[in-house]
Enzyme design. Structure first.
Site, PDB file in Angstrom:
ATOM      1  N   ALA A 283       0.836  -1.212   0.000  1.00  0.00           N
ATOM      2  CA  ALA A 283       0.000   0.000   0.000  1.00  0.00           C
ATOM      3  C   ALA A 283       0.865   1.255   0.000  1.00  0.00           C
ATOM      4  O   ALA A 283       1.802   1.371   0.792  1.00  0.00           O
ATOM      5  CB  ALA A 283      -0.925  -0.014   1.208  1.00  0.00           C
TER       6      ALA A 283
ATOM      7  N   ARG B 155     -12.370   6.233  -9.014  1.00  0.00           N
ATOM      8  CA  ARG B 155     -11.518   5.306  -9.766  1.00  0.00           C
ATOM      9  C   ARG B 155     -12.234   4.603 -10.907  1.00  0.00           C
ATOM     10  O   ARG B 155     -11.642   4.364 -11.963  1.00  0.00           O
ATOM     11  CB  ARG B 155     -10.968   4.239  -8.821  1.00  0.00           C
ATOM     12  CG  ARG B 155      -9.859   4.796  -8.004  1.00  0.00           C
ATOM     13  CD  ARG B 155      -9.213   3.738  -7.177  1.00  0.00           C
ATOM     14  NE  ARG B 155      -8.203   4.404  -6.369  1.00  0.00           N
ATOM     15  CZ  ARG B 155      -7.629   3.894  -5.321  1.00  0.00           C
ATOM     16  NH1 ARG B 155      -7.950   2.689  -4.915  1.00  0.00           N
ATOM     17  NH2 ARG B 155      -6.724   4.560  -4.646  1.00  0.00           N
TER      18      ARG B 155
ATOM     19  N   GLU C 159      -9.812  -7.141   3.588  1.00  0.00           N
ATOM     20  CA  GLU C 159     -10.352  -7.141   2.227  1.00  0.00           C
ATOM     21  C   GLU C 159     -11.199  -8.373   1.907  1.00  0.00           C
ATOM     22  O   GLU C 159     -12.087  -8.321   1.064  1.00  0.00           O
ATOM     23  CB  GLU C 159      -9.198  -6.993   1.218  1.00  0.00           C
ATOM     24  CG  GLU C 159      -9.692  -6.656  -0.164  1.00  0.00           C
ATOM     25  CD  GLU C 159      -8.578  -6.287  -1.123  1.00  0.00           C
ATOM     26  OE1 GLU C 159      -7.514  -5.795  -0.691  1.00  0.00           O
ATOM     27  OE2 GLU C 159      -8.785  -6.493  -2.341  1.00  0.00           O
TER      28      GLU C 159
HETATM   29  C1  LIG Z   1      -0.326  -1.919  -4.710  1.00  0.00           C
HETATM   30  C2  LIG Z   1      -1.411  -1.624  -3.721  1.00  0.00           C
HETATM   31  C3  LIG Z   1      -1.507  -0.364  -3.158  1.00  0.00           C
HETATM   32  C4  LIG Z   1      -2.511  -0.082  -2.229  1.00  0.00           C
HETATM   33  N1  LIG Z   1      -2.563   1.128  -1.634  1.00  0.00           N
HETATM   34  C5  LIG Z   1      -3.484   1.361  -0.675  1.00  0.00           C
HETATM   35  C6  LIG Z   1      -3.476   2.584   0.050  1.00  0.00           C
HETATM   36  O1  LIG Z   1      -2.636   3.433  -0.157  1.00  0.00           O
HETATM   37  N2  LIG Z   1      -4.423   2.762   0.993  1.00  0.00           N
HETATM   38  C7  LIG Z   1      -5.376   1.815   1.272  1.00  0.00           C
HETATM   39  O2  LIG Z   1      -6.229   2.039   2.150  1.00  0.00           O
HETATM   40  N3  LIG Z   1      -5.383   0.642   0.613  1.00  0.00           N
HETATM   41  C8  LIG Z   1      -4.461   0.393  -0.332  1.00  0.00           C
HETATM   42  N4  LIG Z   1      -4.462  -0.809  -0.978  1.00  0.00           N
HETATM   43  C9  LIG Z   1      -5.411  -1.853  -0.540  1.00  0.00           C
HETATM   44  C10 LIG Z   1      -4.921  -2.439   0.778  1.00  0.00           C
HETATM   45  O3  LIG Z   1      -3.516  -2.558   0.738  1.00  0.00           O
HETATM   46  C11 LIG Z   1      -5.528  -3.794   1.060  1.00  0.00           C
HETATM   47  O4  LIG Z   1      -6.911  -3.760   0.885  1.00  0.00           O
HETATM   48  C12 LIG Z   1      -5.242  -4.214   2.496  1.00  0.00           C
HETATM   49  O5  LIG Z   1      -3.869  -4.113   2.760  1.00  0.00           O
HETATM   50  C13 LIG Z   1      -5.730  -5.628   2.731  1.00  0.00           C
HETATM   51  O6  LIG Z   1      -5.238  -6.058   3.963  1.00  0.00           O
HETATM   52  P1  LIG Z   1      -5.625  -7.491   4.482  1.00  0.00           P
HETATM   53  O7  LIG Z   1      -4.961  -7.662   5.788  1.00  0.00           O
HETATM   54  O8  LIG Z   1      -7.085  -7.673   4.418  1.00  0.00           O
HETATM   55  O9  LIG Z   1      -5.020  -8.473   3.368  1.00  0.00           O
HETATM   56  P2  LIG Z   1      -3.560  -8.568   2.741  1.00  0.00           P
HETATM   57  O10 LIG Z   1      -2.674  -7.492   3.205  1.00  0.00           O
HETATM   58  O11 LIG Z   1      -3.750  -8.730   1.297  1.00  0.00           O
HETATM   59  O12 LIG Z   1      -3.023  -9.919   3.377  1.00  0.00           O
HETATM   60  C14 LIG Z   1      -3.587 -11.161   3.063  1.00  0.00           C
HETATM   61  C15 LIG Z   1      -2.682 -12.236   3.615  1.00  0.00           C
HETATM   62  O13 LIG Z   1      -3.296 -13.515   3.476  1.00  0.00           O
HETATM   63  C16 LIG Z   1      -2.353 -14.440   2.954  1.00  0.00           C
HETATM   64  N5  LIG Z   1      -3.096 -15.523   2.283  1.00  0.00           N
HETATM   65  C17 LIG Z   1      -3.866 -15.456   1.175  1.00  0.00           C
HETATM   66  N6  LIG Z   1      -4.371 -16.673   0.893  1.00  0.00           N
HETATM   67  C18 LIG Z   1      -3.918 -17.518   1.845  1.00  0.00           C
HETATM   68  C19 LIG Z   1      -4.063 -18.902   2.082  1.00  0.00           C
HETATM   69  N7  LIG Z   1      -4.786 -19.701   1.286  1.00  0.00           N
HETATM   70  N8  LIG Z   1      -3.433 -19.465   3.144  1.00  0.00           N
HETATM   71  C20 LIG Z   1      -2.666 -18.695   3.971  1.00  0.00           C
HETATM   72  N9  LIG Z   1      -2.484 -17.381   3.791  1.00  0.00           N
HETATM   73  C21 LIG Z   1      -3.108 -16.802   2.749  1.00  0.00           C
HETATM   74  C22 LIG Z   1      -1.501 -13.586   2.035  1.00  0.00           C
HETATM   75  O14 LIG Z   1      -0.283 -14.205   1.703  1.00  0.00           O
HETATM   76  C23 LIG Z   1      -1.346 -12.340   2.893  1.00  0.00           C
HETATM   77  O15 LIG Z   1      -0.348 -12.525   3.870  1.00  0.00           O
HETATM   78  C24 LIG Z   1      -3.468  -1.101  -1.910  1.00  0.00           C
HETATM   79  C25 LIG Z   1      -3.378  -2.350  -2.496  1.00  0.00           C
HETATM   80  C26 LIG Z   1      -2.357  -2.635  -3.394  1.00  0.00           C
HETATM   81  C27 LIG Z   1      -2.273  -3.984  -3.998  1.00  0.00           C
END
Ligand SMILES: Cc1cc2nc3c(=O)[nH]c(=O)nc-3n(C[C@H](O)[C@H](O)[C@H](O)COP(=O)(O)OP(=O)(O)OC[C@H]3O[C@@H](n4cnc5c(N)ncnc54)[C@H](O)[C@@H]3O)c2cc1C
Length: 484
Positions: free
Chosen positions: A44, A270, A352
């Site tokens: 992010a 977006r 997410e």
């Molecule tokens: C390039 C980029 C830039 C972004 N910039 C922003 C920003 O500036 N501001 C903002 O608010 N949002 C931003 N977002 C969105 C935001 O980063 C994500 O929505 C948020 O970080 C999701 O967090 P999370 O903890 O839900 O999942 P994630 O951070 O995606 O983590 C998911 C985890 O689950 C693990 N996983 C997946 N499947 C399995 C499985 N079967 N078994 C075990 N582990 C598994 C993955 O390896 C990972 O460790 C951005 C996204 C991207 C891709």
């Protein structure tokens, strides 16, 4: 007395936040598919949206979030996000998290569809990396299980009690707990052009679906307008914050793309920008971000600068970055309440992978990091109210599947998903796609087979939801008419 066990699937910010708030009193295991640093959270750039400035209020943030979400959001979920957001941020700052400052005040960025600057950032454009690392360093009392891919949720008497996983050698490992939290992120890798980390391929969504959890709003996928695009391939994101600092989208001849398209021009929502760029590209135009007007570009965006240098983009001379839209964020997901509870007892979803109703039909930029923090706190708060006795679980085997299943090639599947469920969608094509995927089997005897199977299930859920929503709304753009 032994502690209650919490199993968290995913090492991004949502999983780490929940773990931080539980680790003192619970036996917490974080299972993650790759290394713990592999997540969208680490990538992010832009920052975290929160109403922390004197001129801002949660009410203004609420109204911007609703407008971006096309009023499809859930009032109570948005209310929780915008009111708890500043409190959660304040608490993190008291625990040692530092955000970028200017003249002794928090430096707040502006992003698309926000009425005023409210984006906290760290290290310029490295917010996710610093925030994830900060949380992971605080997790001193955690059982880390890296490179374990969750392939099946285990239930007993309809209650979620554990997770079957495969390691890198496809050996099975099983983890049992009283509370199972899915924090496994979105689904970007279903598409051939995406900003998402390599591990983010809809696994958690498919696992939850197979376990009987309800999923909603799966048709709402946000496509980011500006991925770095070189030689027909995408190489990560060029944050919207770059447009917030004055960059504009132009064609090869320098003419502005977004003029007369939307009153907010380059900072329009977006979906509007992504769809406009997609149409331009379909008609043969190349698109660039013109960064001439961005002051101190390299200082403000050090990570983007490093990526441009790594890919030998001559942006210092041309003041241009070639861009293309790609899959970015899932607004829908596993239906939860305000504490991450799903309809399956013992199973929670946050971040997410979950759909508590925060984002509606389109996410307001930088609201997702806020969601991971707020809902990470909330799920922990709820689990603390429960009195569940640690169980002696009977060994429950993995559901057996055919060893030689019929599955599509991953790249072909990604291309079909992009054509059918990408920025614009045609009902006839979606129906055709559903027939195509119906021919394949489910399999999870290897990581690769499990991943493709999860992609198939997730794509089917998106396709079915997209067909049900017959009108365009937010990020879901359905085209009616003769099939080409
Ligand atoms: C390039 C980029 C830039 C972004 N910039 C922003 C920003 O500036 N501001 C903002 O608010 N949002 C931003 N977002 C969105 C935001 O980063 C994500 O929505 C948020 O970080 C999701 O967090 P999370 O903890 O839900 O999942 P994630 O951070 O995606 O983590 C998911 C985890 O689950 C693990 N996983 C997946 N499947 C399995 C499985 N079967 N078994 C075990 N582990 C598994 C993955 O390896 C990972 O460790 C951005 C996204 C991207 C891709």
């Amino acid at each position: 007395m032994s502690k209650e066990r919490v199993i968290i699937v995913g090492s991004g910010i949502s999983g780490c936040m929940a773990a931080l708030r539980l680790m003192q009193d619970y036996d917490v295991t974080i299972i993650t598919k790759g290394q713990k640093e592999e997540s969208n959270s680490m990538l992010a750039q832009g920052g975290v949206a929160a109403a922390v400035s004197k001129s801002d209020t949660p009410k203004k943030h609420f109204s911007d979030t609703f407008q971006a979400g096309c009023f499809h959001n859930k009032v109570r979920a948005v209310n929780q996000l915008v009111t708890c957001g500043p409190v959660v941020i304040q608490k993190l700052m008291e625990e040692g998290m530092t955000f970028d400052e200017k003249d002794g005040e928090l430096s707040l960025g502006l992003e698309g569809a926000h009425r005023l600057p409210r984006i906290l950032h760290i290290g310029g454009d490295q917010t996710g990396k610093f925030l994830t690392t900060f949380l992971q360093e605080k997790l001193t009392n955690i059982n880390w299980q890296e490179q374990q891919m969750a392939i099946e949720l285990i239930k007993q008497n309809d209650v979620a009690i554990g997770v079957h996983c495969l390691d890198m050698e496809n050996q099975l490992h099983t983890y049992y707990g009283e509370h199972i939290i899915l924090a496994s992120g979105g689904l970007g890798q279903l598409f051939p052009v995406t900003t998402n980390a390599a591990t983010i391929s809809g696994d958690g969504l498919a696992l939850a679906y197979r376990a009987g959890a309800k999923l909603t709003d799966m048709e709402f996928i946000q496509f980011h307008p500006t991925l770095l695009f070189l030689n027909g391939r995408c190489h990560g994101l060029i944050s919207e914050a770059v447009r917030g600092e004055g960059a504009t989208l132009v064609r090869t001849d320098g003419s502005a793309v977004m003029t007369n398209i939307h009153p907010m021009a380059d900072l329009a929502p977006r979906d509007v920008v992504a769809a406009t760029l997609f149409e331009e590209i379909e008609t043969g135009n190349d698109i660039f971000l013109d960064i001439d007007a961005v002051a101190h570009f390299e200082e403000r965006f050090p990570a983007i600068t490093a990526s441009l240098d790594a890919h030998q983009v001559p942006f210092r001379e041309t003041k241009r970055i070639p861009v293309h839209p790609g899959a970015h964020f899932l607004m829908g997901g596993i239906r939860t309440d305000l504490h991450g509870k799903t309809n399956v007892p013992g199973l929670y979803a946050i971040g997410e992978v979950a759909n508590a109703g925060v984002h509606g039909a389109n996410r307001l930029a930088s609201n997702s990091l806020l969601e991971t923090l707020v809902f990470g706190e909330k799920v922990a708060e709820y689990i603390r109210t429960q009195e569940t006795k640690p169980q002696n679980n009977p060994a429950i085997p993995l559901t057996s599947h055919a060893k030689a299943p019929h599955l599509p090639d991953k790249q072909l599947l990604q291309e079909k998903i992009w054509e059918t469920l990408g920025i614009t969608r045609k009902p006839e094509k979606i129906t055709e796609f559903l027939h195509w995927i119906a021919a394949f089997d489910y399999a999870n005897h290897t990581r690769e087979a499990a991943e493709i199977s999860h992609m198939l299930i997730t794509a089917k859920l998106i396709a079915e939801s997209a067909l049900k929503r017959t009108e365009s709304l937010g990020a879901h753009r359905i085209l009616k008419g003769v099939m080409k």
